[in-house]
Design a protein around this motif. Structure first.
Motif, PDB file in Angstrom:
ATOM      1  N   THR A 196       0.818  -1.220   0.000  1.00  0.00           N
ATOM      2  CA  THR A 196       0.000   0.000   0.000  1.00  0.00           C
ATOM      3  C   THR A 196       0.850   1.267   0.000  1.00  0.00           C
ATOM      4  O   THR A 196       0.327   2.363   0.144  1.00  0.00           O
ATOM      5  CB  THR A 196      -0.950   0.032   1.222  1.00  0.00           C
ATOM      6  OG1 THR A 196      -0.168   0.019   2.417  1.00  0.00           O
ATOM      7  CG2 THR A 196      -1.928  -1.137   1.185  1.00  0.00           C
ATOM      8  N   ARG A 197       2.154   1.100  -0.153  1.00  0.00           N
ATOM      9  CA  ARG A 197       3.099   2.226  -0.170  1.00  0.00           C
ATOM     10  C   ARG A 197       3.034   3.053   1.115  1.00  0.00           C
ATOM     11  O   ARG A 197       3.138   4.279   1.094  1.00  0.00           O
ATOM     12  CB  ARG A 197       2.890   3.102  -1.397  1.00  0.00           C
ATOM     13  CG  ARG A 197       3.214   2.391  -2.692  1.00  0.00           C
ATOM     14  CD  ARG A 197       3.115   3.314  -3.869  1.00  0.00           C
ATOM     15  NE  ARG A 197       1.781   3.865  -3.990  1.00  0.00           N
ATOM     16  CZ  ARG A 197       0.984   3.688  -5.030  1.00  0.00           C
ATOM     17  NH1 ARG A 197       1.391   3.005  -6.064  1.00  0.00           N
ATOM     18  NH2 ARG A 197      -0.212   4.219  -5.058  1.00  0.00           N
ATOM     19  N   ASN A 198       2.846   2.362   2.229  1.00  0.00           N
ATOM     20  CA  ASN A 198       2.816   3.009   3.536  1.00  0.00           C
ATOM     21  C   ASN A 198       3.981   2.520   4.392  1.00  0.00           C
ATOM     22  O   ASN A 198       3.819   2.175   5.564  1.00  0.00           O
ATOM     23  CB  ASN A 198       1.476   2.733   4.232  1.00  0.00           C
ATOM     24  CG  ASN A 198       0.349   3.499   3.604  1.00  0.00           C
ATOM     25  OD1 ASN A 198       0.404   4.719   3.487  1.00  0.00           O
ATOM     26  ND2 ASN A 198      -0.678   2.798   3.162  1.00  0.00           N
ATOM     27  N   THR A 199       5.170   2.534   3.806  1.00  0.00           N
ATOM     28  CA  THR A 199       6.339   2.022   4.518  1.00  0.00           C
ATOM     29  C   THR A 199       6.742   2.900   5.701  1.00  0.00           C
ATOM     30  O   THR A 199       7.499   2.450   6.562  1.00  0.00           O
ATOM     31  CB  THR A 199       7.535   1.835   3.561  1.00  0.00           C
ATOM     32  OG1 THR A 199       7.790   3.056   2.886  1.00  0.00           O
ATOM     33  CG2 THR A 199       7.244   0.738   2.546  1.00  0.00           C
ATOM     34  N   TRP A 200       6.235   4.108   5.780  1.00  0.00           N
ATOM     35  CA  TRP A 200       6.415   4.938   6.969  1.00  0.00           C
ATOM     36  C   TRP A 200       5.892   4.203   8.197  1.00  0.00           C
ATOM     37  O   TRP A 200       6.335   4.452   9.321  1.00  0.00           O
ATOM     38  CB  TRP A 200       5.717   6.293   6.817  1.00  0.00           C
ATOM     39  CG  TRP A 200       4.265   6.153   6.483  1.00  0.00           C
ATOM     40  CD1 TRP A 200       3.717   6.169   5.229  1.00  0.00           C
ATOM     41  CD2 TRP A 200       3.185   5.925   7.386  1.00  0.00           C
ATOM     42  NE1 TRP A 200       2.360   5.963   5.307  1.00  0.00           N
ATOM     43  CE2 TRP A 200       2.012   5.801   6.622  1.00  0.00           C
ATOM     44  CE3 TRP A 200       3.099   5.802   8.761  1.00  0.00           C
ATOM     45  CZ2 TRP A 200       0.763   5.571   7.191  1.00  0.00           C
ATOM     46  CZ3 TRP A 200       1.852   5.571   9.339  1.00  0.00           C
ATOM     47  CH2 TRP A 200       0.701   5.464   8.548  1.00  0.00           C
ATOM     48  N   GLY A 201       4.960   3.287   7.993  1.00  0.00           N
ATOM     49  CA  GLY A 201       4.360   2.536   9.092  1.00  0.00           C
ATOM     50  C   GLY A 201       5.338   1.658   9.847  1.00  0.00           C
ATOM     51  O   GLY A 201       5.101   1.310  11.006  1.00  0.00           O
ATOM     52  N   PHE A 202       6.447   1.282   9.214  1.00  0.00           N
ATOM     53  CA  PHE A 202       7.461   0.488   9.914  1.00  0.00           C
ATOM     54  C   PHE A 202       7.944   1.220  11.166  1.00  0.00           C
ATOM     55  O   PHE A 202       8.081   0.627  12.231  1.00  0.00           O
ATOM     56  CB  PHE A 202       8.664   0.179   9.013  1.00  0.00           C
ATOM     57  CG  PHE A 202       8.365  -0.692   7.825  1.00  0.00           C
ATOM     58  CD1 PHE A 202       7.406  -1.692   7.856  1.00  0.00           C
ATOM     59  CD2 PHE A 202       9.067  -0.504   6.645  1.00  0.00           C
ATOM     60  CE1 PHE A 202       7.146  -2.491   6.756  1.00  0.00           C
ATOM     61  CE2 PHE A 202       8.822  -1.301   5.532  1.00  0.00           C
ATOM     62  CZ  PHE A 202       7.852  -2.300   5.590  1.00  0.00           C
ATOM     63  N   GLU A 203       8.219   2.511  11.014  1.00  0.00           N
ATOM     64  CA  GLU A 203       8.717   3.295  12.135  1.00  0.00           C
ATOM     65  C   GLU A 203       7.648   3.496  13.209  1.00  0.00           C
ATOM     66  O   GLU A 203       7.970   3.614  14.388  1.00  0.00           O
ATOM     67  CB  GLU A 203       9.257   4.631  11.651  1.00  0.00           C
ATOM     68  CG  GLU A 203      10.498   4.462  10.785  1.00  0.00           C
ATOM     69  CD  GLU A 203      11.023   5.774  10.245  1.00  0.00           C
ATOM     70  OE1 GLU A 203      11.091   6.748  11.019  1.00  0.00           O
ATOM     71  OE2 GLU A 203      11.364   5.814   9.055  1.00  0.00           O
ATOM     72  N   TRP A 204       6.391   3.532  12.797  1.00  0.00           N
ATOM     73  CA  TRP A 204       5.306   3.691  13.765  1.00  0.00           C
ATOM     74  C   TRP A 204       5.076   2.397  14.538  1.00  0.00           C
ATOM     75  O   TRP A 204       4.801   2.425  15.722  1.00  0.00           O
ATOM     76  CB  TRP A 204       4.024   4.102  13.046  1.00  0.00           C
ATOM     77  CG  TRP A 204       3.990   5.545  12.631  1.00  0.00           C
ATOM     78  CD1 TRP A 204       4.921   6.219  11.876  1.00  0.00           C
ATOM     79  CD2 TRP A 204       2.981   6.493  12.926  1.00  0.00           C
ATOM     80  NE1 TRP A 204       4.531   7.511  11.686  1.00  0.00           N
ATOM     81  CE2 TRP A 204       3.340   7.715  12.316  1.00  0.00           C
ATOM     82  CE3 TRP A 204       1.788   6.423  13.631  1.00  0.00           C
ATOM     83  CZ2 TRP A 204       2.557   8.854  12.405  1.00  0.00           C
ATOM     84  CZ3 TRP A 204       0.999   7.557  13.714  1.00  0.00           C
ATOM     85  CH2 TRP A 204       1.391   8.766  13.111  1.00  0.00           C
ATOM     86  N   LYS A 205       5.142   1.262  13.843  1.00  0.00           N
ATOM     87  CA  LYS A 205       4.872  -0.025  14.496  1.00  0.00           C
ATOM     88  C   LYS A 205       6.080  -0.533  15.271  1.00  0.00           C
ATOM     89  O   LYS A 205       5.923  -1.162  16.324  1.00  0.00           O
ATOM     90  CB  LYS A 205       4.443  -1.059  13.460  1.00  0.00           C
ATOM     91  CG  LYS A 205       4.075  -2.404  14.072  1.00  0.00           C
ATOM     92  CD  LYS A 205       2.956  -3.061  13.345  1.00  0.00           C
ATOM     93  CE  LYS A 205       2.629  -4.424  13.914  1.00  0.00           C
ATOM     94  NZ  LYS A 205       1.337  -4.400  14.594  1.00  0.00           N
ATOM     95  N   TYR A 206       7.263  -0.276  14.770  1.00  0.00           N
ATOM     96  CA  TYR A 206       8.486  -0.790  15.386  1.00  0.00           C
ATOM     97  C   TYR A 206       9.465   0.351  15.689  1.00  0.00           C
ATOM     98  O   TYR A 206      10.574   0.380  15.167  1.00  0.00           O
ATOM     99  CB  TYR A 206       9.144  -1.823  14.462  1.00  0.00           C
ATOM    100  CG  TYR A 206       8.220  -2.936  14.042  1.00  0.00           C
ATOM    101  CD1 TYR A 206       7.751  -3.862  14.959  1.00  0.00           C
ATOM    102  CD2 TYR A 206       7.794  -3.053  12.718  1.00  0.00           C
ATOM    103  CE1 TYR A 206       6.883  -4.891  14.585  1.00  0.00           C
ATOM    104  CE2 TYR A 206       6.934  -4.071  12.329  1.00  0.00           C
ATOM    105  CZ  TYR A 206       6.481  -4.982  13.262  1.00  0.00           C
ATOM    106  OH  TYR A 206       5.630  -5.985  12.880  1.00  0.00           O
ATOM    107  N   PRO A 207       9.091   1.292  16.531  1.00  0.00           N
ATOM    108  CA  PRO A 207       9.948   2.464  16.749  1.00  0.00           C
ATOM    109  C   PRO A 207      11.325   2.130  17.328  1.00  0.00           C
ATOM    110  O   PRO A 207      12.290   2.840  17.065  1.00  0.00           O
ATOM    111  CB  PRO A 207       9.136   3.336  17.714  1.00  0.00           C
ATOM    112  CG  PRO A 207       8.176   2.409  18.370  1.00  0.00           C
ATOM    113  CD  PRO A 207       7.891   1.330  17.362  1.00  0.00           C
ATOM    114  N   SER A 208      11.427   1.054  18.093  1.00  0.00           N
ATOM    115  CA  SER A 208      12.722   0.722  18.698  1.00  0.00           C
ATOM    116  C   SER A 208      13.743   0.251  17.663  1.00  0.00           C
ATOM    117  O   SER A 208      14.941   0.222  17.949  1.00  0.00           O
ATOM    118  CB  SER A 208      12.549  -0.353  19.772  1.00  0.00           C
ATOM    119  OG  SER A 208      12.074  -1.553  19.197  1.00  0.00           O
ATOM    120  N   LEU A 209      13.302  -0.085  16.470  1.00  0.00           N
ATOM    121  CA  LEU A 209      14.214  -0.551  15.426  1.00  0.00           C
ATOM    122  C   LEU A 209      14.809   0.589  14.601  1.00  0.00           C
ATOM    123  O   LEU A 209      15.720   0.369  13.812  1.00  0.00           O
ATOM    124  CB  LEU A 209      13.495  -1.509  14.471  1.00  0.00           C
ATOM    125  CG  LEU A 209      12.948  -2.797  15.078  1.00  0.00           C
ATOM    126  CD1 LEU A 209      12.200  -3.599  14.018  1.00  0.00           C
ATOM    127  CD2 LEU A 209      14.063  -3.611  15.698  1.00  0.00           C
TER     128      LEU A 209
END
Length: 180
Positions: free
Chosen positions: A35-48
């Protein structure tokens, strides 16, 4: 990059196929990429991530819009009948049971995608889950005008709801002074 997306998709497929137990959800990874929402990685996994963020103007607009509409709707729902009648007079075009109308499917598809990803994948703004509608008319310019009025009020809300006057001012900001 595109090659990185392909690698992540392939790894997610392997991850799912082997039923590997981990804190990383391969279905989420695939959905974020597809869905081209790769910004979501940082929202879901902020510690990474390093916390520098990759929030786009579109993401900021959607978050601001959903936050504002949440306050409008929850505040309206807590008004008594006399206050609701007063709001109809204050904001005659928009003051009768104000509900978030969505984004334009023809011109604001990316905003719809971001809003759905926030509600469905990240469990943010859950009161809008399942109702990110196609407004069938452009909305973001009006929402930005509304947010300009809302943002200074937002800083003062703490535990209180919006007043009738505040809701009216925010809703009336939708209409541009030139009439659009």
């Amino acid at each position: 990059t595109n090659p990185e997306k392909l690698i992540l998709l392939m790894l997610s497929e392997i991850h799912e196929h082997l039923k590997i137990k981990s804190d990383i959800d391969p279905a989420f990874v695939k959905e974020a990429i597809n869905t081209r929402n790769t910004w979501g990685f940082e929202w879901k996994y902020p510690s990474l991530f390093d916390g520098t963020g990759s929030d786009s103007k579109e993401l900021t607009d959607v978050v601001n819009t959903l936050d504002m509409w949440w306050f409008i709707e929850i505040s309206y729902d807590n008004l008594n009948d006399a206050e609701k009648e007063n709001l109809k007079e204050l904001a005659s075009l928009y003051g009768k049971d104000p509900k978030f109308p969505g984004f334009d499917g023809n011109n604001e598809g990316e905003l719809i995608s971001i809003a759905n990803f926030l509600t469905d994948q990240l469990d943010r703004f859950t009161s809008f889950k399942g109702r990110i509608n196609n407004s069938h008319y452009p909305t973001i310019a009006g929402y930005r005008r509304m947010y300009e009025v809302f943002e200074p009020i937002r800083r003062t809300l703490d535990l209180r709801r919006l007043s009738v006057d505040e809701i009216g001012k925010i809703l009336n900001a939708w209409k541009h002074s030139s009439g659009d």
